[in-house]
Motif scaffolding. Sequence first.
Motif, PDB file in Angstrom:
ATOM      1  N   LEU A 150       0.836  -1.211   0.000  1.00  0.00           N
ATOM      2  CA  LEU A 150       0.000   0.000   0.000  1.00  0.00           C
ATOM      3  C   LEU A 150       0.870   1.260   0.000  1.00  0.00           C
ATOM      4  N   GLU A 151       1.996   1.190   0.696  1.00  0.00           N
ATOM      5  CA  GLU A 151       2.945   2.323   0.634  1.00  0.00           C
ATOM      6  C   GLU A 151       3.405   2.523  -0.811  1.00  0.00           C
ATOM      7  N   ASP A 152       3.805   1.435  -1.438  1.00  0.00           N
ATOM      8  CA  ASP A 152       4.301   1.527  -2.817  1.00  0.00           C
ATOM      9  C   ASP A 152       3.214   2.036  -3.771  1.00  0.00           C
ATOM     10  N   ALA A 153       1.967   1.723  -3.444  1.00  0.00           N
ATOM     11  CA  ALA A 153       0.846   2.147  -4.302  1.00  0.00           C
ATOM     12  C   ALA A 153       0.453   3.604  -4.056  1.00  0.00           C
ATOM     13  N   GLY A 154       1.110   4.248  -3.097  1.00  0.00           N
ATOM     14  CA  GLY A 154       0.884   5.687  -2.899  1.00  0.00           C
ATOM     15  C   GLY A 154      -0.207   6.043  -1.910  1.00  0.00           C
ATOM     16  N   LEU A 155      -0.629   5.062  -1.112  1.00  0.00           N
ATOM     17  CA  LEU A 155      -1.657   5.354  -0.109  1.00  0.00           C
ATOM     18  C   LEU A 155      -1.044   6.152   1.043  1.00  0.00           C
ATOM     19  N   ALA A 156      -1.905   6.924   1.730  1.00  0.00           N
ATOM     20  CA  ALA A 156      -1.420   7.696   2.880  1.00  0.00           C
ATOM     21  C   ALA A 156      -1.602   6.921   4.178  1.00  0.00           C
TER      22      ALA A 156
END
Length: 297
Positions: A107-113
Motif C-alpha cells: 500500500l505504501e508503494d501504491a501511494g496510499l497515505a
Amino acid sequence: MLYASTTAADKRVALRDGLASGRLLQLPGAFNPLSARLIEAKGFDGVYVSGAVLSADLGLPDIGLTTATEVTVRAGQIARMTGLPAIVDADTGFGEPMNVARTVQGLEDAGLAGCHIEDQVNPKRCGHLDGKTVVDEDTALKRIRAAVDGRRDPNFLVMARTDIRAVDGLAATIDRAKALVDAGADAIFPEALTGPEEFAAVRAAVDVPLLANMTEFGKGQLLTRQQLEDLGINLVIYPVTLLRLAMGAAMAGLDTIRAEGTQSGLLDRMQTRAELYELLDYEAYGQFDTDVFNFRL
Ligand SMILES: C[C@](O)(C(=O)O)[C@H](CC(=O)O)C(=O)O
Ligand SMILES: [Mg+2]
C-alpha cells in the motif's frame, strides 16, 4: 495531468498535519479514480477507499473475497489520481502478521497515505451486520505491530479498527482501543458504535486520532460534521455514500429509459460532457501535446 503531481510522501505529511490540526477531516469513499477527483474538486480533506465498495464494484459481497493484490491495485489507481491523501480499508490485513506487513508495504508503494486493519476473524464481515466475530487481543495486537514494523515511511498512517463493540460491548471496545494504541496504532476506528455517548466514551479513553464511520443503513446514527467535531472526532468517512447515490441514480435512470424510451428527460441530472472534461483536466493534455486537444464542444 496523467496523475496527481503531489507525491505520496507529501500526501502523508498533509494527512498528519490535518490530524494534528484538531480539525475534523472528511473523507468520502471514492468508487473509482474519477470520483476521487470529484471529491478533491469539491474541497474535501481526503479520499477513503472502502472494502465494501471495492467488493461491490466487482459484484461481490463484502466477506473477505477480495485479495491483497486486488485491493492494492485498485487503491493505487484511486490514490494516484488525486492530490488528496487516500486511506484504504485493508480489512484484516489479508493473512497472518507477516502478510499484514507485506500488505502495508504494498500500500505504501501504491501511494496510499494510510490504511486500517481490523480485528475481525477471517473471513471478515461488514462491520454493521450481525454474526461477526473478533480475534483475541494478542492476535489483534500482533497485526498492528506487524503493520507498524512493516512500514518504511513513518508517516504512513496505521489505523487499528476494532469490531469488538457489537460482540462484547463498549467496555471491551475501550480496553481494546487502549491496547491497540499501546501496540503502536496511530489512530483508532471503533466500528459500529451506536451514537454520540459511545463516541464520547472512546474519545475520553484514548489520545490518538479517532475515526467515525458514517455509513448509511447501519447500526449507528448519522451524526453531522458539527456533532462529530464537538465530540472531538478527527476523521469521518462516508464510505459507501457515493456508490449508493450513483447506483440510486442509475436505477432511476434505467427505469426512465425503459418507461419513456429515451434518456432525454434525464439530461439535467447528468454530469455534462464539459464537466467531465474539466474533471479529467482534458485541456492540460492539449497543452502537453496539441495533437490530442483538437475537439470542439
Ligand atoms: C467501512 C466499511 O468497512 C467499508 O468497507 O467501507 C464498511 C461499510 C459498510 O459496509 O457500510 C463497514 O464494515 O462498516
Ligand atoms: Mg470494510
